[in-house]
Design a protein around this motif. Structure first.
Motif, PDB file in Angstrom:
ATOM      1  N   LEU A 154       0.840  -1.200   0.000  1.00 29.81           N
ATOM      2  CA  LEU A 154       0.000   0.000   0.000  1.00 29.81           C
ATOM      3  C   LEU A 154       0.873   1.247   0.000  1.00 29.81           C
ATOM      4  CD1 LEU A 154      -2.767   1.296  -0.005  1.00 29.81           C
ATOM      5  CD2 LEU A 154      -2.829   1.013   2.484  1.00 29.81           C
ATOM      6  N   VAL A 190      -3.152   0.943  -8.719  1.00 29.55           N
ATOM      7  CA  VAL A 190      -4.037   1.216  -7.591  1.00 29.55           C
ATOM      8  C   VAL A 190      -4.057   2.727  -7.391  1.00 29.55           C
ATOM      9  CG1 VAL A 190      -4.337   0.992  -5.094  1.00 29.55           C
ATOM     10  CG2 VAL A 190      -3.704  -1.000  -6.443  1.00 29.55           C
ATOM     11  N   ALA A 203      -5.629   5.774  -4.961  1.00 32.51           N
ATOM     12  CA  ALA A 203      -6.153   5.938  -3.605  1.00 32.51           C
ATOM     13  C   ALA A 203      -6.593   7.378  -3.364  1.00 32.51           C
ATOM     14  CB  ALA A 203      -5.074   5.548  -2.590  1.00 32.51           C
ATOM     15  N   LEU A 228     -10.057   3.016  -2.386  1.00 29.27           N
ATOM     16  CA  LEU A 228      -8.978   2.501  -3.229  1.00 29.27           C
ATOM     17  C   LEU A 228      -9.591   1.843  -4.462  1.00 29.27           C
ATOM     18  CD1 LEU A 228      -6.774   0.676  -0.542  1.00 29.27           C
ATOM     19  CD2 LEU A 228      -6.438   2.961  -1.465  1.00 29.27           C
TER      20      LEU A 228
END
Length: 189
Positions: free
Chosen positions: A44, A68, A70, A89
């Motif tokens: 992450l 990804v 976010a 996300l």
């Protein structure tokens, strides 16, 4: 107000994800100190810095990089509010994006923030292409998530013991064909 998340937001994302894991909204292992949890939060951190998460490809098991994106949410009009109370996300999918993980701090729930945040998330570039979403099947907040997703045009597609999968009704091409698959009735629990 919604803004892109950065590495600076990792502590609040970690706290909200762990809170959700304790409540079984996310994988319960994310509330523990394990090797897998350490790897998840390292990934992450990398995604917040680079936009990419490393995970096993579900078809081959080989490690693959996945885009990804976010975001963090701070309520509008509250200038005294310094810390985000929610996040979302998006993970790249074969077509568009999946609304992968999202949550609002438990203290702020029931005040319209989930709906406001989801509206803001779905208004972003990846949000307009977020055709898929999934919710832990027996999460305590599953019925609320189901209600919100339906309000934004998602249809319950199928249910497994772990997840209930949703597809937005305006999904393109082959994804739309999946809507013809009968959904398994929602089981609260």
């Amino acid at each position: 107000m919604l803004r892109p998340a950065t590495v600076v937001d990792l502590p609040i994302l970690r706290a909200l994800i762990r809170e959700g894991a304790i409540a079984a909204s996310f994988d319960r292992d994310l509330a523990t100190e394990s090797r897998e949890t350490t790897l998840f939060f390292s990934n992450l951190r990398q995604a917040l810095a680079s936009g990419y998460f490393v995970e096993p490809d579900p078809r081959t098991g080989d490690l693959a990089t996945v885009a990804v994106l976010a975001y963090v949410y701070v309520p509008d009009g509250d200038l005294s509010m310094h810390r985000p109370i929610g996040f979302g996300l998006f993970k790249a999918a074969a077509t568009g994006y999946e609304l992968w993980l999202t949550g609002v701090d438990v203290v702020w729930r029931g005040k319209g923030h989930g709906r406001a945040m989801l509206a803001a998330l779905l208004a972003t570039d990846p949000g307009r292409k977020a055709y898929a979403a999934r919710v832990r099947t027996y999460a305590a907040d599953g019925p609320a998530a189901d209600h919100l997703l339906r309000a934004f045009g998602y249809v319950r597609l199928r249910e497994t013991p772990q997840y209930t999968f949703y597809l937005r009704s305006d999904a393109p091409g082959p994804l739309r064909e999946q809507l013809r698959t009968p959904a398994v009735p929602y089981a609260a629990g």
